[in-house]
Design a protein around this motif. Structure first.
Motif, PDB file in Angstrom:
ATOM      1  N   PHE A  22       0.873  -1.178   0.000  1.00 48.94           N
ATOM      2  CA  PHE A  22       0.000   0.000   0.000  1.00 48.94           C
ATOM      3  C   PHE A  22       0.909   1.228   0.000  1.00 48.94           C
ATOM      4  CE2 PHE A  22      -2.746  -3.224   1.903  1.00 48.94           C
ATOM      5  CZ  PHE A  22      -3.930  -3.036   1.202  1.00 48.94           C
ATOM      6  N   GLY A  23       0.781   2.035  -1.052  1.00 50.38           N
ATOM      7  CA  GLY A  23       1.612   3.224  -1.168  1.00 50.38           C
ATOM      8  C   GLY A  23       1.215   4.307  -0.184  1.00 50.38           C
ATOM      9  N   PRO A  24       2.034   5.361  -0.099  1.00 45.53           N
ATOM     10  CA  PRO A  24       1.770   6.439   0.870  1.00 45.53           C
ATOM     11  C   PRO A  24       0.454   7.180   0.614  1.00 45.53           C
ATOM     12  CG  PRO A  24       3.527   7.044  -0.657  1.00 45.53           C
ATOM     13  CD  PRO A  24       3.259   5.596  -0.877  1.00 45.53           C
ATOM     14  N   ASP A  25      -0.002   7.190  -0.628  1.00 44.50           N
ATOM     15  CA  ASP A  25      -1.248   7.877  -0.966  1.00 44.50           C
ATOM     16  C   ASP A  25      -2.407   6.905  -1.163  1.00 44.50           C
ATOM     17  OD1 ASP A  25       0.167  10.309  -0.980  1.00 44.50           O
ATOM     18  OD2 ASP A  25       0.781   9.994  -3.070  1.00 44.50           O
ATOM     19  N   GLU A  26      -2.228   5.674  -0.761  1.00 43.65           N
ATOM     20  CA  GLU A  26      -3.236   4.640  -0.985  1.00 43.65           C
ATOM     21  C   GLU A  26      -3.942   4.313   0.322  1.00 43.65           C
ATOM     22  OE1 GLU A  26      -3.466   0.325  -3.305  1.00 43.65           O
ATOM     23  OE2 GLU A  26      -1.560   1.344  -2.969  1.00 43.65           O
ATOM     24  N   GLN A  27      -5.257   4.424   0.321  1.00 42.80           N
ATOM     25  CA  GLN A  27      -6.039   4.161   1.524  1.00 42.80           C
ATOM     26  C   GLN A  27      -6.444   2.683   1.566  1.00 42.80           C
ATOM     27  OE1 GLN A  27      -6.747   6.175   4.127  1.00 42.80           O
ATOM     28  NE2 GLN A  27      -7.759   4.434   5.109  1.00 42.80           N
ATOM     29  N   PRO A  28      -6.053   1.954   2.606  1.00 39.28           N
ATOM     30  CA  PRO A  28      -6.459   0.546   2.704  1.00 39.28           C
ATOM     31  C   PRO A  28      -7.974   0.434   2.842  1.00 39.28           C
ATOM     32  CG  PRO A  28      -4.668   1.044   4.232  1.00 39.28           C
ATOM     33  CD  PRO A  28      -5.162   2.353   3.705  1.00 39.28           C
TER      34      PRO A  28
ATOM     35  N   VAL B 141      -6.585 -19.936   6.620  1.00 36.66           N
ATOM     36  CA  VAL B 141      -5.709 -19.204   7.538  1.00 36.66           C
ATOM     37  C   VAL B 141      -4.505 -18.691   6.749  1.00 36.66           C
ATOM     38  CG1 VAL B 141      -4.435 -19.255   9.719  1.00 36.66           C
ATOM     39  CG2 VAL B 141      -6.407 -20.761   9.411  1.00 36.66           C
ATOM     40  N   PRO B 142      -4.623 -17.559   6.073  1.00 39.95           N
ATOM     41  CA  PRO B 142      -3.484 -17.000   5.339  1.00 39.95           C
ATOM     42  C   PRO B 142      -2.434 -16.450   6.306  1.00 39.95           C
ATOM     43  CG  PRO B 142      -5.346 -15.495   5.269  1.00 39.95           C
ATOM     44  CD  PRO B 142      -5.842 -16.751   5.920  1.00 39.95           C
ATOM     45  N   SER B 143      -1.197 -16.350   5.840  1.00 38.02           N
ATOM     46  CA  SER B 143      -0.095 -15.850   6.665  1.00 38.02           C
ATOM     47  C   SER B 143       0.555 -14.657   5.978  1.00 38.02           C
ATOM     48  CB  SER B 143       0.957 -16.950   6.888  1.00 38.02           C
ATOM     49  OG  SER B 143       0.379 -18.076   7.516  1.00 38.02           O
ATOM     50  N   TYR B 144       0.934 -13.671   6.793  1.00 37.49           N
ATOM     51  CA  TYR B 144       1.528 -12.444   6.245  1.00 37.49           C
ATOM     52  C   TYR B 144       2.739 -12.027   7.067  1.00 37.49           C
ATOM     53  CZ  TYR B 144      -3.218 -12.074   4.324  1.00 37.49           C
ATOM     54  OH  TYR B 144      -4.421 -12.330   3.723  1.00 37.49           O
ATOM     55  N   ILE B 145       3.711 -11.462   6.370  1.00 38.02           N
ATOM     56  CA  ILE B 145       4.817 -10.753   7.022  1.00 38.02           C
ATOM     57  C   ILE B 145       4.753  -9.327   6.504  1.00 38.02           C
ATOM     58  CG2 ILE B 145       7.304 -10.593   7.330  1.00 38.02           C
ATOM     59  CD1 ILE B 145       7.498 -13.566   6.900  1.00 38.02           C
ATOM     60  N   ILE B 146       4.563  -8.388   7.402  1.00 33.28           N
ATOM     61  CA  ILE B 146       4.333  -6.996   7.013  1.00 33.28           C
ATOM     62  C   ILE B 146       5.459  -6.108   7.529  1.00 33.28           C
ATOM     63  CG2 ILE B 146       2.823  -6.721   9.034  1.00 33.28           C
ATOM     64  CD1 ILE B 146       1.380  -4.504   7.551  1.00 33.28           C
ATOM     65  N   PHE B 147       5.927  -5.199   6.664  1.00 35.72           N
ATOM     66  CA  PHE B 147       6.905  -4.192   7.048  1.00 35.72           C
ATOM     67  C   PHE B 147       6.324  -2.831   6.684  1.00 35.72           C
ATOM     68  CE2 PHE B 147       9.486  -7.973   6.099  1.00 35.72           C
ATOM     69  CZ  PHE B 147      10.125  -8.126   7.324  1.00 35.72           C
ATOM     70  N   SER B 148       6.420  -1.906   7.592  1.00 37.36           N
ATOM     71  CA  SER B 148       5.824  -0.583   7.365  1.00 37.36           C
ATOM     72  C   SER B 148       6.752   0.497   7.891  1.00 37.36           C
ATOM     73  CB  SER B 148       4.470  -0.501   8.077  1.00 37.36           C
ATOM     74  OG  SER B 148       3.936   0.806   7.994  1.00 37.36           O
ATOM     75  N   ASP B 149       6.748   1.634   7.207  1.00 34.25           N
ATOM     76  CA  ASP B 149       7.481   2.773   7.765  1.00 34.25           C
ATOM     77  C   ASP B 149       6.637   3.370   8.898  1.00 34.25           C
ATOM     78  OD1 ASP B 149       5.958   5.290   6.938  1.00 34.25           O
ATOM     79  OD2 ASP B 149       6.186   4.310   4.993  1.00 34.25           O
ATOM     80  N   PRO B 150       7.251   4.134   9.783  1.00 37.09           N
ATOM     81  CA  PRO B 150       6.534   4.626  10.970  1.00 37.09           C
ATOM     82  C   PRO B 150       5.324   5.494  10.662  1.00 37.09           C
ATOM     83  CG  PRO B 150       8.917   4.941  11.194  1.00 37.09           C
ATOM     84  CD  PRO B 150       8.665   4.554   9.771  1.00 37.09           C
TER      85      PRO B 150
ATOM     86  N   ILE C 243      -0.430   1.664   9.488  1.00 36.18           N
ATOM     87  CA  ILE C 243      -0.107   0.331  10.006  1.00 36.18           C
ATOM     88  C   ILE C 243      -1.329  -0.373  10.572  1.00 36.18           C
ATOM     89  CG2 ILE C 243       1.371  -0.939  11.593  1.00 36.18           C
ATOM     90  CD1 ILE C 243       3.259   1.473  11.590  1.00 36.18           C
ATOM     91  N   GLN C 244      -2.048   0.314  11.465  1.00 35.32           N
ATOM     92  CA  GLN C 244      -3.145  -0.346  12.164  1.00 35.32           C
ATOM     93  C   GLN C 244      -4.269  -0.730  11.223  1.00 35.32           C
ATOM     94  OE1 GLN C 244      -2.709  -1.156  15.494  1.00 35.32           O
ATOM     95  NE2 GLN C 244      -4.404  -2.508  14.926  1.00 35.32           N
ATOM     96  N   GLU C 245      -4.560   0.122  10.236  1.00 39.66           N
ATOM     97  CA  GLU C 245      -5.621  -0.197   9.286  1.00 39.66           C
ATOM     98  C   GLU C 245      -5.289  -1.465   8.493  1.00 39.66           C
ATOM     99  OE1 GLU C 245      -4.290   2.698   9.806  1.00 39.66           O
ATOM    100  OE2 GLU C 245      -5.672   4.379   9.489  1.00 39.66           O
ATOM    101  N   VAL C 246      -4.028  -1.571   8.094  1.00 37.45           N
ATOM    102  CA  VAL C 246      -3.611  -2.747   7.318  1.00 37.45           C
ATOM    103  C   VAL C 246      -3.640  -3.997   8.187  1.00 37.45           C
ATOM    104  CG1 VAL C 246      -1.696  -3.798   6.065  1.00 37.45           C
ATOM    105  CG2 VAL C 246      -2.214  -1.381   5.724  1.00 37.45           C
ATOM    106  N   ILE C 247      -3.146  -3.899   9.417  1.00 42.50           N
ATOM    107  CA  ILE C 247      -3.140  -5.054  10.322  1.00 42.50           C
ATOM    108  C   ILE C 247      -4.563  -5.528  10.599  1.00 42.50           C
ATOM    109  CG2 ILE C 247      -2.644  -5.806  12.675  1.00 42.50           C
ATOM    110  CD1 ILE C 247      -0.129  -4.118  12.608  1.00 42.50           C
ATOM    111  N   ASN C 248      -5.472  -4.588  10.825  1.00 38.32           N
ATOM    112  CA  ASN C 248      -6.870  -4.964  11.094  1.00 38.32           C
ATOM    113  C   ASN C 248      -7.488  -5.710   9.910  1.00 38.32           C
ATOM    114  OD1 ASN C 248      -6.709  -3.749  13.591  1.00 38.32           O
ATOM    115  ND2 ASN C 248      -7.695  -1.838  12.925  1.00 38.32           N
ATOM    116  N   GLY C 249      -7.175  -5.237   8.710  1.00 40.00           N
ATOM    117  CA  GLY C 249      -7.720  -5.896   7.522  1.00 40.00           C
ATOM    118  C   GLY C 249      -7.128  -7.277   7.313  1.00 40.00           C
TER     119      GLY C 249
END
Length: 239
Positions: free
Chosen positions: A174-180, A197-206, A210-216
């Motif tokens: 998800f880019g900086p201007d992209e709303q999850p 049960v899908p699995s994800y490894i997520i890296f995010s800049d500060p 972050i929280q919106e993506v994790i919730n989804g």
């Protein structure tokens, strides 16, 4: 009259006849028991071999992963260290005939931000097209059980391994201007490719969402319930 010797002889003959009758009557049962015991032993042996085969497959996949960390002694040998890092962390190449693929995580200290793109390009070239490479800039770097967060000694680490043909890797962002999308959206289940049960490894800049993506992602399993997916990762440094 009958003497004691005759009586003793009669008793001995009777005992022998009784034993013979007992052995003959029990012979079919004894002959039947042996094949059953062999069949049971063969069943246990087959189960053991199957279990051992599964363990060997699991051990084979586990033993293809390795983590290596290195600290370039000077900026001039950075690219050489990247190549050495990739070569030393690769235990074996993926077997494409079995549908295997490679996955690698490259972590570099923030001091290498200016040459980050070149470092990633060299790492990708060294690992080869069989590997999916994810590269992250971090305030500290961990590898092979060692942590390096000293600004005076910037480091690089690479975690690489082989993924079996029954698994797959897909990279998205998800880019900086992209709303999850909202966590209730079915778009998350589509990202999870309809897995239970899908699995994800997520890296995010500060500063990312972050929280919106994790919730989804957390509710992207087929049940669409919270916790229906496995999510892990961390926060990187802005480049």
């Amino acid at each position: 009259f009958i003497t004691n010797d005759i009586i003793f002889l009669i008793l001995m003959i009777s005992a022998i006849i009784f034993i013979a009758i007992f052995l003959v009557s029990s012979l079919p049962a004894r002959c039947f028991t042996l094949p059953c015991a062999c069949a049971t032993s063969r069943l246990y042996l087959d189960e053991y071999r199957h279990h051992r085969s599964e363990l060997n497959a699991a051990e084979t996949n586990t033993n293809t992963w390795r983590s290596v960390i290195k600290t370039p002694t000077a900026p001039t040998n950075t690219i050489g260290v990247v190549r050495e890092l990739c070569e030393s962390s690769t235990i074996r190449t993926p077997d494409s005939s079995r549908g295997e693929s490679g996955l690698a995580f490259l972590f570099v200290s923030q001091q290498y931000a200016d040459t980050f793109e070149e470092i990633v390009a060299v790492a990708h070239q060294t690992l080869g097209s069989d590997y999916t490479l994810l590269s992250v800039v971090g305030g500290g770097v961990i590898g092979d059980g060692v942590e390096s967060d000293d600004p005076a000694a910037p480091a690089m680490s690479l975690l690489s391994g082989v993924i079996p043909g029954s698994a797959g890797v897909e990279v998205f962002m998800f880019g900086p201007d992209e709303q999850p999308p909202p966590s209730s959206s079915s778009a998350w289940n589509a990202i999870g490719r309809g897995q239970d049960v899908p699995s994800y490894i997520i890296f995010s800049d500060p500063f990312g969402k972050i929280q919106e993506v994790i919730n989804g992602l957390d509710s992207s399993g087929n049940s669409r319930e919270e916790g229906s997916a496995v999510v892990a990762g961390g926060i990187s440094c802005p480049v």
